[in-house]
Design a protein around this motif. Structure first.
Motif, mmCIF file in Angstrom:
data_model
loop_
_atom_site.group_PDB
_atom_site.id
_atom_site.type_symbol
_atom_site.label_atom_id
_atom_site.label_comp_id
_atom_site.label_asym_id
_atom_site.label_seq_id
_atom_site.Cartn_x
_atom_site.Cartn_y
_atom_site.Cartn_z
ATOM 1 N N ASN A 1 0.823 -1.215 0.000
ATOM 2 C CA ASN A 1 0.000 0.000 0.000
ATOM 3 C C ASN A 1 0.858 1.265 0.000
ATOM 4 O OD1 ASN A 1 0.987 0.244 2.612
ATOM 5 N ND2 ASN A 1 -1.019 0.330 3.594
ATOM 6 N N LEU A 2 2.163 1.104 -0.076
ATOM 7 C CA LEU A 2 3.044 2.271 -0.142
ATOM 8 C C LEU A 2 2.884 3.041 -1.452
ATOM 9 C CD1 LEU A 2 6.276 0.784 1.469
ATOM 10 C CD2 LEU A 2 4.759 2.490 2.471
ATOM 11 N N PHE A 3 2.233 2.417 -2.468
ATOM 12 C CA PHE A 3 1.883 3.186 -3.669
ATOM 13 C C PHE A 3 1.057 4.406 -3.271
ATOM 14 C CE2 PHE A 3 1.083 -1.230 -5.670
ATOM 15 C CZ PHE A 3 2.419 -1.425 -5.928
ATOM 16 N N GLN A 4 0.036 4.145 -2.445
ATOM 17 C CA GLN A 4 -0.934 5.177 -2.098
ATOM 18 C C GLN A 4 -0.535 5.982 -0.864
ATOM 19 O OE1 GLN A 4 -1.635 1.881 -2.406
ATOM 20 N NE2 GLN A 4 -3.414 1.550 -3.705
ATOM 21 N N HIS A 5 0.234 5.362 0.017
ATOM 22 C CA HIS A 5 0.505 5.990 1.313
ATOM 23 C C HIS A 5 1.962 5.741 1.700
ATOM 24 C CE1 HIS A 5 -0.522 7.715 5.155
ATOM 25 N NE2 HIS A 5 -0.163 6.622 5.815
ATOM 26 N N PRO A 6 2.894 6.483 1.094
ATOM 27 C CA PRO A 6 4.315 6.255 1.370
ATOM 28 C C PRO A 6 4.732 6.812 2.733
ATOM 29 C CG PRO A 6 4.068 8.057 -0.153
ATOM 30 C CD PRO A 6 2.685 7.508 0.065
ATOM 31 N N VAL A 7 4.153 6.212 3.778
ATOM 32 C CA VAL A 7 4.410 6.696 5.132
ATOM 33 C C VAL A 7 5.909 6.686 5.434
ATOM 34 C CG1 VAL A 7 3.961 4.393 6.090
ATOM 35 C CG2 VAL A 7 3.804 6.403 7.568
#
Length: 262
Positions: free
Chosen positions: A156-162
């Protein structure tokens, strides 16, 4: 059970599943989930021979530990041949999970001014080249069977590169594109290709270096108020291999407790 297509109705307990990087961490949970549903499973490993053999040994006759570097097409082809010889039928389902030389440690990651092509290349070789090799090795058997399932592990780092893991996220983004183009190419053969994308999982070998405060921060931002476990992620991956997903391909399912959408 679906009745409109014999090939599309192959249930989990009749499938032969290859899980790359299946000896430890998320891979071991994926292996256990498929075994629980009655599938026969190839436990691929590179450096975790003892763990792979121990896991396979818990399920005699239904699990096979095979060492192969997913970056080496020859080794992957030999693994597919060994699996077919052992089980008497070809691999029908591939789960591309292998993660080469990576740890989710934000303090140790390369930053924009230190990132090198070697960092990117290392992740691309394990993630994209590895997936291409496994699909190509399994493809002849899938075509003979008229059935195939490919499940790629994304992020999900595509959408949310925390945490901006540049190399890891770029490789997984490329794998998502490959997922969608392969889905288009292989659909006429009765083969579906999908991705399951998790967030930070609590806890795997790869995420063991993550500080507790990072886990807590992510948990606070999810509707479920907790971080997804490897077992929960693995169970979600079963869907794409099951008969119930027979009309689903080229998709990316985010399994992160609702942290991000899309």
């Amino acid at each position: 059970m679906p009745s409109d297509s014999t090939a599309a109705a192959i249930p989990l307990d009749k499938q032969i599943v290859l899980v790359t990087g299946g000896a430890r961490g998320l891979g071991a949970h994926l292996v256990r989930s498929f075994l629980r549903e009655g599938a026969r499973v190839v436990v691929n490993h590179l450096s975790s021979s003892a763990a792979a053999r121990a896991l396979a040994g818990q399920h005699p006759g239904r699990a096979l530990a095979v060492r192969a570097d997913v970056r080496d097409a020859g080794q992957v082809a030999a693994m597919a041949d060994e699996a077919e010889a052992h089980f008497g039928a070809p691999v029908t389902t591939v789960v591309n999970n292998a993660l080469v030389d990576f740890s989710f440690n934000g303090d140790a990651r390369p930053h924009a001014d230190t990132l090198t092509w070697k960092d990117l290349e290392q992740q691309f070789s394990g993630t994209v080249q590895g997936a291409l090799n496994t699909v190509q090795a399994a493809l002849p058997g899938m075509r003979r069977t008229g059935f195939g399932r490919v499940v790629n592990v994304g992020t999900n780092l595509f959408q949310h590169p925390v945490v901006p893991y540049h190399d890891y996220t770029a490789a997984k983004a490329a794998l998502l594109s490959l997922t969608r183009t392969l889905a288009h190419d292989l659909g006429p053969d009765g083969i579906t290709v999908n991705m399951v994308s998790g967030g930070l999982l609590r806890t795997t070998d790869a995420s063991s270096a993550t500080p507790e405060e990072v886990f807590d921060l992510i948990a606070s931002g999810t509707p479920l108020r907790r971080v997804t476990s490897p077992a929960e992620f693995a169970d979600a991956a079963l869907f794409f291999a099951s008969p119930w997903a027979r009309a689903v391909t080229g998709q990316n399912l985010v399994v992160d407790g609702g942290l991000v959408n899309g």
